[in-house]
Design a protein around this motif. Structure first.
Motif, PDB file in Angstrom:
ATOM      1  N   TYR A  33       0.820  -1.205   0.000  1.00  0.00           N
ATOM      2  CA  TYR A  33       0.000   0.000   0.000  1.00  0.00           C
ATOM      3  C   TYR A  33       0.857   1.259   0.000  1.00  0.00           C
ATOM      4  O   TYR A  33       1.944   1.281   0.585  1.00  0.00           O
ATOM      5  CB  TYR A  33      -0.877   0.038   1.264  1.00  0.00           C
ATOM      6  CG  TYR A  33      -1.589  -1.246   1.581  1.00  0.00           C
ATOM      7  CD1 TYR A  33      -0.942  -2.272   2.269  1.00  0.00           C
ATOM      8  CD2 TYR A  33      -2.912  -1.456   1.179  1.00  0.00           C
ATOM      9  CE1 TYR A  33      -1.585  -3.463   2.559  1.00  0.00           C
ATOM     10  CE2 TYR A  33      -3.561  -2.649   1.474  1.00  0.00           C
ATOM     11  CZ  TYR A  33      -2.893  -3.647   2.162  1.00  0.00           C
ATOM     12  OH  TYR A  33      -3.534  -4.819   2.447  1.00  0.00           O
ATOM     13  N   TRP A  34       0.327   2.309  -0.613  1.00  0.00           N
ATOM     14  CA  TRP A  34       0.849   3.658  -0.434  1.00  0.00           C
ATOM     15  C   TRP A  34      -0.218   4.515   0.236  1.00  0.00           C
ATOM     16  O   TRP A  34      -1.370   4.519  -0.191  1.00  0.00           O
ATOM     17  CB  TRP A  34       1.221   4.297  -1.768  1.00  0.00           C
ATOM     18  CG  TRP A  34       2.517   3.850  -2.357  1.00  0.00           C
ATOM     19  CD1 TRP A  34       2.689   3.141  -3.512  1.00  0.00           C
ATOM     20  CD2 TRP A  34       3.829   4.095  -1.843  1.00  0.00           C
ATOM     21  NE1 TRP A  34       4.023   2.914  -3.726  1.00  0.00           N
ATOM     22  CE2 TRP A  34       4.752   3.490  -2.734  1.00  0.00           C
ATOM     23  CE3 TRP A  34       4.330   4.766  -0.725  1.00  0.00           C
ATOM     24  CZ2 TRP A  34       6.142   3.537  -2.533  1.00  0.00           C
ATOM     25  CZ3 TRP A  34       5.697   4.801  -0.518  1.00  0.00           C
ATOM     26  CH2 TRP A  34       6.587   4.196  -1.420  1.00  0.00           C
ATOM     27  N   LEU A  45      -5.367   6.670   2.101  1.00  0.00           N
ATOM     28  CA  LEU A  45      -5.004   5.644   1.128  1.00  0.00           C
ATOM     29  C   LEU A  45      -4.842   6.237  -0.262  1.00  0.00           C
ATOM     30  O   LEU A  45      -5.649   7.067  -0.698  1.00  0.00           O
ATOM     31  CB  LEU A  45      -6.084   4.567   1.106  1.00  0.00           C
ATOM     32  CG  LEU A  45      -5.828   3.364   0.205  1.00  0.00           C
ATOM     33  CD1 LEU A  45      -4.669   2.524   0.730  1.00  0.00           C
ATOM     34  CD2 LEU A  45      -7.089   2.514   0.083  1.00  0.00           C
ATOM     35  N   MET A  46      -3.764   5.794  -0.960  1.00  0.00           N
ATOM     36  CA  MET A  46      -3.560   6.192  -2.350  1.00  0.00           C
ATOM     37  C   MET A  46      -3.746   4.996  -3.283  1.00  0.00           C
ATOM     38  O   MET A  46      -4.556   5.014  -4.191  1.00  0.00           O
ATOM     39  CB  MET A  46      -2.158   6.760  -2.532  1.00  0.00           C
ATOM     40  CG  MET A  46      -1.854   7.990  -1.719  1.00  0.00           C
ATOM     41  SD  MET A  46      -0.133   8.508  -1.891  1.00  0.00           S
ATOM     42  CE  MET A  46      -0.125   9.140  -3.577  1.00  0.00           C
ATOM     43  N   ASN A  57      -7.059   2.239  -6.755  1.00  0.00           N
ATOM     44  CA  ASN A  57      -6.480   3.547  -7.018  1.00  0.00           C
ATOM     45  C   ASN A  57      -7.511   4.551  -6.528  1.00  0.00           C
ATOM     46  O   ASN A  57      -8.604   4.639  -7.089  1.00  0.00           O
ATOM     47  CB  ASN A  57      -6.208   3.716  -8.510  1.00  0.00           C
ATOM     48  CG  ASN A  57      -5.678   5.113  -8.858  1.00  0.00           C
ATOM     49  OD1 ASN A  57      -5.817   6.063  -8.101  1.00  0.00           O
ATOM     50  ND2 ASN A  57      -5.061   5.229 -10.015  1.00  0.00           N
ATOM     51  N   GLU A  58      -7.180   5.288  -5.477  1.00  0.00           N
ATOM     52  CA  GLU A  58      -8.145   6.197  -4.866  1.00  0.00           C
ATOM     53  C   GLU A  58      -8.204   7.527  -5.626  1.00  0.00           C
ATOM     54  O   GLU A  58      -8.062   8.603  -5.038  1.00  0.00           O
ATOM     55  CB  GLU A  58      -7.774   6.449  -3.400  1.00  0.00           C
ATOM     56  CG  GLU A  58      -7.962   5.238  -2.508  1.00  0.00           C
ATOM     57  CD  GLU A  58      -9.422   5.014  -2.146  1.00  0.00           C
ATOM     58  OE1 GLU A  58      -9.907   5.604  -1.167  1.00  0.00           O
ATOM     59  OE2 GLU A  58     -10.083   4.232  -2.854  1.00  0.00           O
ATOM     60  N   SER A  59      -8.366   7.437  -6.955  1.00  0.00           N
ATOM     61  CA  SER A  59      -8.477   8.645  -7.795  1.00  0.00           C
ATOM     62  C   SER A  59      -7.305   9.588  -7.575  1.00  0.00           C
ATOM     63  O   SER A  59      -7.484  10.805  -7.447  1.00  0.00           O
ATOM     64  CB  SER A  59      -9.796   9.380  -7.494  1.00  0.00           C
ATOM     65  OG  SER A  59     -10.884   8.526  -7.718  1.00  0.00           O
ATOM     66  N   VAL A  60      -6.119   9.015  -7.530  1.00  0.00           N
ATOM     67  CA  VAL A  60      -4.907   9.795  -7.306  1.00  0.00           C
ATOM     68  C   VAL A  60      -4.491  10.457  -8.628  1.00  0.00           C
ATOM     69  O   VAL A  60      -4.543   9.804  -9.692  1.00  0.00           O
ATOM     70  CB  VAL A  60      -3.774   8.886  -6.787  1.00  0.00           C
ATOM     71  CG1 VAL A  60      -2.491   9.680  -6.582  1.00  0.00           C
ATOM     72  CG2 VAL A  60      -4.191   8.212  -5.480  1.00  0.00           C
ATOM     73  N   PRO A  61      -4.056  11.726  -8.604  1.00  0.00           N
ATOM     74  CA  PRO A  61      -3.615  12.386  -9.842  1.00  0.00           C
ATOM     75  C   PRO A  61      -2.504  11.612 -10.541  1.00  0.00           C
ATOM     76  O   PRO A  61      -1.673  10.957  -9.888  1.00  0.00           O
ATOM     77  CB  PRO A  61      -3.106  13.749  -9.339  1.00  0.00           C
ATOM     78  CG  PRO A  61      -3.803  13.971  -8.047  1.00  0.00           C
ATOM     79  CD  PRO A  61      -3.998  12.616  -7.434  1.00  0.00           C
TER      80      PRO A  61
ATOM     81  N   ASP B  96     -16.378   1.873  -5.856  1.00  0.00           N
ATOM     82  CA  ASP B  96     -16.208   1.552  -7.272  1.00  0.00           C
ATOM     83  C   ASP B  96     -15.733   0.119  -7.481  1.00  0.00           C
ATOM     84  O   ASP B  96     -16.092  -0.515  -8.470  1.00  0.00           O
ATOM     85  CB  ASP B  96     -15.247   2.544  -7.924  1.00  0.00           C
ATOM     86  CG  ASP B  96     -13.945   2.699  -7.154  1.00  0.00           C
ATOM     87  OD1 ASP B  96     -13.001   3.272  -7.694  1.00  0.00           O
ATOM     88  OD2 ASP B  96     -13.886   2.232  -5.995  1.00  0.00           O
ATOM     89  N   THR B  97     -14.941  -0.407  -6.557  1.00  0.00           N
ATOM     90  CA  THR B  97     -14.383  -1.743  -6.769  1.00  0.00           C
ATOM     91  C   THR B  97     -14.968  -2.796  -5.838  1.00  0.00           C
ATOM     92  O   THR B  97     -14.846  -3.989  -6.112  1.00  0.00           O
ATOM     93  CB  THR B  97     -12.860  -1.738  -6.558  1.00  0.00           C
ATOM     94  OG1 THR B  97     -12.586  -1.404  -5.184  1.00  0.00           O
ATOM     95  CG2 THR B  97     -12.185  -0.726  -7.477  1.00  0.00           C
TER      96      THR B  97
END
Lengths: 112, 114
Positions: A33-34, A45-46, A57-61, B96-97
């Motif tokens: 995890y990142w 969470l990223m 993927n937590e909607s990270v840019p 979403d998942t």
């Protein structure tokens, strides 16, 4: 070995730089995890990797790009960051996604 | 909506003065409630996992308990070295998942004065 090792411990980068954060564990954990943590805030969470595949993927840019080369390594590639991206970046691992996480000491990132 | 909330935000105790920290949660299908300790500039350190209401776990001066709506971290006769931020976390499902990952409460900053 019961540790998660993160390098570097500190990083200062300009907004046009490209850099990478590294994370390593040898506990045989299959989830990694990142997290990003701002001062006096909880970790957020990223990304989640499970069996070396991106699971969350937590909607990270897109200026943050994760990579899991093998089951022991996790990278976070950084490009064109903004000053507001300055934070403590934490890596963690766990036996599976429902077990307790073991965290590294983090990389303190400053974007100038 | 899934939520995890901690109180108080900050707590100052005298050495030896016992107290409790609270973590309340609303999660569909709890898969474990986790307590961590975090020292400034370091990563969170795992303390306990609780899975079902009525469960209790102890470690030195710390005791964690769980009900159907909240968890308490009891600190008995604290020492200055217990000063840290205490975080609770639950596995929350991503919309979403449908996958779960640890989501942290905002933490309680504990200061124990000698």
């Amino acid at each position: 070995d019961t540790e998660v090792t993160q390098t570097p411990k500190h990083l200062v980068m300009g907004m046009t730089n490209k850099k990478s954060l590294k994370c390593e564990q040898h506990m045989g954990h299959r989830a990694m995890y990142w997290y990003k943590q701002k001062a006096k805030k909880p970790p957020e969470l990223m990304f989640v990797y499970s069996y070396e595949k991106l699971s969350i993927n937590e909607s990270v840019p897109s200026r943050f790009s994760p990579e899991c080369p093998n089951s022991s390594l996790l990278n976070l590639h950084l490009h064109a960051l903004q000053p507001e991206d300055s934070a403590l970046y934490l890596c963690a691992s766990s036996q599976d996604q429902l077990s307790s996480y073991t965290f590294g000491s983090g990389t303190r990132l400053t974007v100038v | 909506e899934d939520q995890v909330t901690q109180s108080p935000e900050a707590l100052r105790l005298q050495e030896g003065e016992s107290s409790s920290l609270n973590c309340s949660y609303t999660v569909s299908g709890l898969r474990g409630l986790f307590w961590y300790r975090q020292d400034p500039g370091k990563g969170p350190e795992f303390l306990f996992t609780l899975y079902s209401a009525g469960e209790e776990k102890e470690k030195e001066r710390l005791k964690a308990t769980l009900t159907k709506k909240e968890s308490f971290l009891h600190i008995t006769a604290p020492k200055p070295e217990d000063s840290a931020t205490y975080l609770c976390a639950v596995q929350m499902e991503r919309r979403d998942t449908g996958r779960r990952a640890l989501t942290f409460g905002s933490g309680t900053r504990l200061q124990v004065q000698p």
